[in-house]
Scaffold this motif. Structure first.
Motif, PDB file in Angstrom:
ATOM      1  N   MET A   1     -73.300  23.766 -38.144  1.00 53.13           N
ATOM      2  CA  MET A   1     -73.348  22.822 -37.038  1.00 53.13           C
ATOM      3  C   MET A   1     -72.250  23.082 -36.010  1.00 53.13           C
ATOM      4  O   MET A   1     -72.112  22.337 -35.057  1.00 53.13           O
TER       5      MET A   1
ATOM      6  N   THR B   1     -76.123  14.831 -38.854  1.00 54.03           N
ATOM      7  CA  THR B   1     -76.252  15.268 -37.461  1.00 54.03           C
ATOM      8  C   THR B   1     -77.565  15.987 -37.235  1.00 54.03           C
ATOM      9  O   THR B   1     -78.278  15.727 -36.250  1.00 54.03           O
TER      10      THR B   1
ATOM     11  N   ASP C   1     -80.460  13.490 -37.345  1.00 52.07           N
ATOM     12  CA  ASP C   1     -80.529  12.696 -36.121  1.00 52.07           C
ATOM     13  C   ASP C   1     -81.174  13.498 -34.995  1.00 52.07           C
ATOM     14  O   ASP C   1     -82.017  12.977 -34.249  1.00 52.07           O
TER      15      ASP C   1
ATOM     16  N   GLY D   1     -72.804  17.089 -41.517  1.00 50.38           N
ATOM     17  CA  GLY D   1     -73.668  18.024 -40.810  1.00 50.38           C
ATOM     18  C   GLY D   1     -75.131  17.701 -41.011  1.00 50.38           C
ATOM     19  O   GLY D   1     -75.943  17.792 -40.086  1.00 50.38           O
TER      20      GLY D   1
END
Length: 248
Positions: A134, A148, A151, A145
């Motif tokens: 990431m 993230t 998302d 990570g």
């Protein structure tokens, strides 16, 4: 059918975490996506539920064991054989928005979260695991990570964002950083909203936004700018366009 997220982790309580709120949380409640954390320790074979051991050759820290990782991956592949398995690791290939779109466009993803010194390298030889990073930063584990990446994917699922065009002009979607945004009040501490954005001239506004996106990308992210120029200068056949004065 929901978009499936399987997460192999030592800390299943971290999921859905922040993804249980806002747009992702609403989508989770509506069944647009499903969150399924898998406890790595459930695949340990000893009474202490050991998942790691000391590094071969010596050194600090501990390494996640290949046999335990493989058992967890096999379990997830048995349940969801069509999902890509992705390991969160700084040794991986940097994530791109294009890859995020590919993942979001599929049926879901199985994420493997590292801890300690990382994974026994043989897991990448023995199982179909894609390695993704990431960014050039060091985290305590792969869970942040994974959140993230999830998302980034969930917001692209149909119906999650309010308008179909909401994400079209976001940073990285076109290979450029997004242009800057402003809102009322028109003047704040002596700083004004640019006149062009108050003009009502949509053609001028579009031209200004394009110019600012290009300028900001060139100044702030020269790596993105170089890639953007390279893509822009490709002909439809993939051949590089000739620049002025270039000979064949």
């Amino acid at each position: 059918m929901s978009w499936q997220a399987q997460i192999i982790t030592l800390y299943p309580d971290m999921f859905p975490g922040p993804l249980g709120h806002s747009l992702a949380g609403r989508a989770l409640e509506q069944g647009t996506w499903a969150c399924d954390p898998v406890q790595l320790r459930d695949f340990a074979t000893d009474k202490h539920r050991t998942v790691d051991d000391t590094p071969a050759g010596g050194g600090a820290g501990m390494v996640l064991k290949s046999d335990i990782l493989a058992a967890a991956i096999d379990h997830c592949l048995e349940r969801q054989p069509d999902l890509p398995v992705i390991a969160m690791t700084p040794r991986g290939k940097p994530i791109t928005q294009a890859r995020v779109r590919e993942i979001a466009g599929g049926g879901g993803v199985t994420l493997l979260c590292g801890r300690f010194e990382g994974f026994d390298e043989r897991i990448f030889e023995g199982r179909p695991v894609e390695q993704i990073s990431m960014g050039d930063i060091i985290l305590s584990g792969g869970e942040m990570g994974a959140l993230t990446l999830l998302d980034a994917c969930i917001r692209l699922l149909p119906g999650v964002m309010g308008a179909a065009s909401s994400g079209v002009e976001e940073s990285f979607e076109s290979g450029l950083l997004e242009y800057p945004h402003y809102t009322r009040p028109v003047e704040w501490e002596g700083h004004m909203i640019p006149e062009v954005l108050r003009s009502g001239d949509h053609a001028r506004i579009a031209a200004w936004r394009k110019q600012r996106a290009e300028e900001d990308t060139r100044l702030r992210r020269p790596d993105l700018w170089e890639r953007h120029i390279g893509v822009r200068d490709q002909s439809p056949s993939g051949a590089q366009r000739k620049t002025k004065g270039q000979r064949s």
